[in-house]
Design a protein around this motif. Structure first.
Motif, short mmCIF file in Angstrom:
data_model
loop_
_atom_site.label_atom_id
_atom_site.label_comp_id
_atom_site.label_asym_id
_atom_site.label_seq_id
_atom_site.Cartn_x
_atom_site.Cartn_y
_atom_site.Cartn_z
N GLY A 1 35.49 32.53 31.61
CA GLY A 1 35.78 32.02 30.27
C GLY A 1 34.59 31.42 29.56
N ARG A 2 33.37 31.73 30.03
CA ARG A 2 32.19 31.19 29.35
C ARG A 2 31.92 31.92 28.03
NH1 ARG A 2 27.56 31.22 33.81
NH2 ARG A 2 28.52 33.26 34.22
N SER A 3 32.57 33.05 27.84
CA SER A 3 32.51 33.77 26.56
C SER A 3 33.94 34.20 26.22
CB SER A 3 31.61 35.00 26.69
OG SER A 3 32.17 35.95 27.59
N SER A 4 34.12 34.77 25.06
CA SER A 4 35.44 35.27 24.69
C SER A 4 35.73 36.54 25.50
CB SER A 4 35.49 35.59 23.20
OG SER A 4 34.63 36.69 22.90
N ILE A 5 37.01 36.89 25.59
CA ILE A 5 37.38 38.13 26.27
C ILE A 5 36.75 39.32 25.56
CG2 ILE A 5 39.32 39.72 26.64
CD1 ILE A 5 40.97 37.40 27.58
N LYS A 6 36.68 39.25 24.25
CA LYS A 6 36.08 40.35 23.48
C LYS A 6 34.62 40.55 23.89
CE LYS A 6 35.06 41.78 18.73
NZ LYS A 6 35.26 41.48 17.29
N THR A 7 33.85 39.48 23.93
CA THR A 7 32.44 39.58 24.34
C THR A 7 32.32 40.09 25.77
OG1 THR A 7 31.77 37.83 22.81
CG2 THR A 7 30.30 38.29 24.66
N TRP A 8 33.19 39.58 26.63
CA TRP A 8 33.19 40.01 28.03
C TRP A 8 33.45 41.51 28.14
CZ3 TRP A 8 37.78 40.70 31.41
CH2 TRP A 8 37.45 40.81 32.78
N LEU A 9 34.40 42.03 27.36
CA LEU A 9 34.70 43.46 27.38
C LEU A 9 33.51 44.27 26.86
CD1 LEU A 9 38.40 43.48 26.10
CD2 LEU A 9 37.61 44.04 28.41
N TYR A 10 32.85 43.77 25.83
CA TYR A 10 31.67 44.47 25.31
C TYR A 10 30.55 44.51 26.35
CZ TYR A 10 32.84 45.46 20.43
OH TYR A 10 33.37 46.00 19.27
N ARG A 11 30.42 43.44 27.12
CA ARG A 11 29.41 43.42 28.18
C ARG A 11 29.71 44.50 29.22
NH1 ARG A 11 26.49 38.61 29.91
NH2 ARG A 11 26.11 37.24 28.13
N ILE A 12 30.97 44.57 29.63
CA ILE A 12 31.35 45.57 30.62
C ILE A 12 31.14 46.97 30.06
CG2 ILE A 12 33.25 46.49 32.01
CD1 ILE A 12 34.48 43.68 31.99
N ALA A 13 31.57 47.19 28.82
CA ALA A 13 31.45 48.51 28.21
C ALA A 13 30.00 48.95 28.08
CB ALA A 13 32.11 48.50 26.83
N THR A 14 29.13 48.02 27.70
CA THR A 14 27.70 48.36 27.57
C THR A 14 27.12 48.71 28.92
OG1 THR A 14 27.53 46.82 25.70
CG2 THR A 14 25.48 47.55 26.73
#
Length: 317
Positions: A48-61
């Motif tokens: 939870g150190r970032s939003s779920i949206k940012t976390w998903l973008y990290r995984i996708a990248t």
């Protein structure tokens, strides 16, 4: 909102993000499926150190960068060689080439604001230019310029320094400026001029009216037909191509309007011997105030379902 619903609300923009990185709608959809699989498996470790949206973008990248280690960049015909001049010397499809694919705007959840906001970074010319960048440089440009991530956050994600990210961004910007047209070069006409131009184009094509098409195409227009590697540049050569390849006659074809990459597009159906209309190609247009400056005619009937279109129709209605 439960976790599944929260994941689902980002699917369209995640597919668009992966498409920018990979240049292929189908590869992007596969990458998002892998992203969600990894997210479900790793959610227990999400801190939870970032939003779920940012976390998903990290995984996708990360999924995209992994995929790019094992694939070649997506191409457009004009990147492979000089234009052709003889419409009778085109040749067949080059199926061994990894071709750029169009992106259906409907995947952005039909949100007009989202389509407009993504328009510049999703345009075919921009995505084609992105393919020339090394994968990590491509990621830096997309994360910084499209997603507006701070340089420090991109550096932390890519396990490098902020200085390295800034240097990579500078090189990426220079290459994109060399390859992709500037915003003012493809400024579309205002409504209702734009609407009239599209209506006239559809009517001229349906009727194979080359005289009308001549008045709609810009002098420097280009015509590309992936997976056919031959392309044509300039109104005179494009008209010779159309005169040779577009069969004349009433009721031979129908055009259905759609949109791709934030640009107007037409799905082209041709009447077969069974009297049904069958998917032929999907044309993505670039409009300027002077007229139609380029057409990407994707000879890919398999793309039609992604645009919510059938591969065959029984009538023009």
């Amino acid at each position: 909102m439960n976790l599944e619903e929260e994941f689902a609300q980002y699917r369209g923009e995640l597919v668009a993000h992966c498409y920018r990185m990979l240049g292929s709608l189908h590869d992007a959809e596969d990458a998002v499926q892998e992203t969600y699989l990894r997210a479900w498996r790793g959610f227990a470790d999400f801190e939870g150190r970032s939003s779920i949206k940012t976390w998903l973008y990290r995984i996708a990248t990360r999924v995209c960068l992994n995929a790019l280690q094992h694939s070649s960049r997506r191409m457009v015909p004009s990147a492979l060689g000089a234009p052709g001049t003889d419409p009778d010397d085109i040749g067949g499809a080059a199926l061994e080439v990894s071709w750029l694919e169009p992106f259906p705007d409907r995947m952005l959840n039909a949100d007009p604001a989202a389509v407009v906001g993504n328009r510049q970074s999703l345009r075919l010319a921009m995505v084609a230019a992105l393919q020339h960048l090394p994968p990590r440089q491509r990621a830096v440009l997309v994360l910084r310029e499209v997603l507006a991530w701070p340089a420090g956050e991109v550096a932390e994600f890519l396990e490098t320094s902020t200085a390295a990210v800034n240097s990579s961004l500078q090189r990426a910007r220079a290459e994109i400026a060399r390859l992709a047209p500037a915003e003012d070069e493809f400024s579309e006409p205002e409504e209702p001029v734009r609407r009239a131009l599209l209506d006239q184009y559809a009517k001229a094509f349906a009727e194979a009216d080359l005289a009308a098409l001549e008045g709609l195409l810009t002098q420097d227009t280009r015509w590309e037909m992936p997976p056919i590697p031959t392309w044509f540049n300039g109104r005179a050569d494009v008209l010779r191509l159309l005169e040779a390849k577009v069969v004349k006659g009433e009721g031979r074809r129908i055009l259905v309007e759609t949109s791709a990459n934030g640009q107007p597009a037409f799905a082209w159906y041709v009447r077969g011997r069974d009297d049904a209309f069958h998917a032929h190609s999907l044309s993505v247009l670039t409009l300027t105030k002077a007229g139609v400056s380029s057409v990407f005619s994707f000879h890919r009937p398999d793309l039609f379902p992604s645009f919510g279109l059938p591969v065959s129709r029984l009538s023009t209605s």
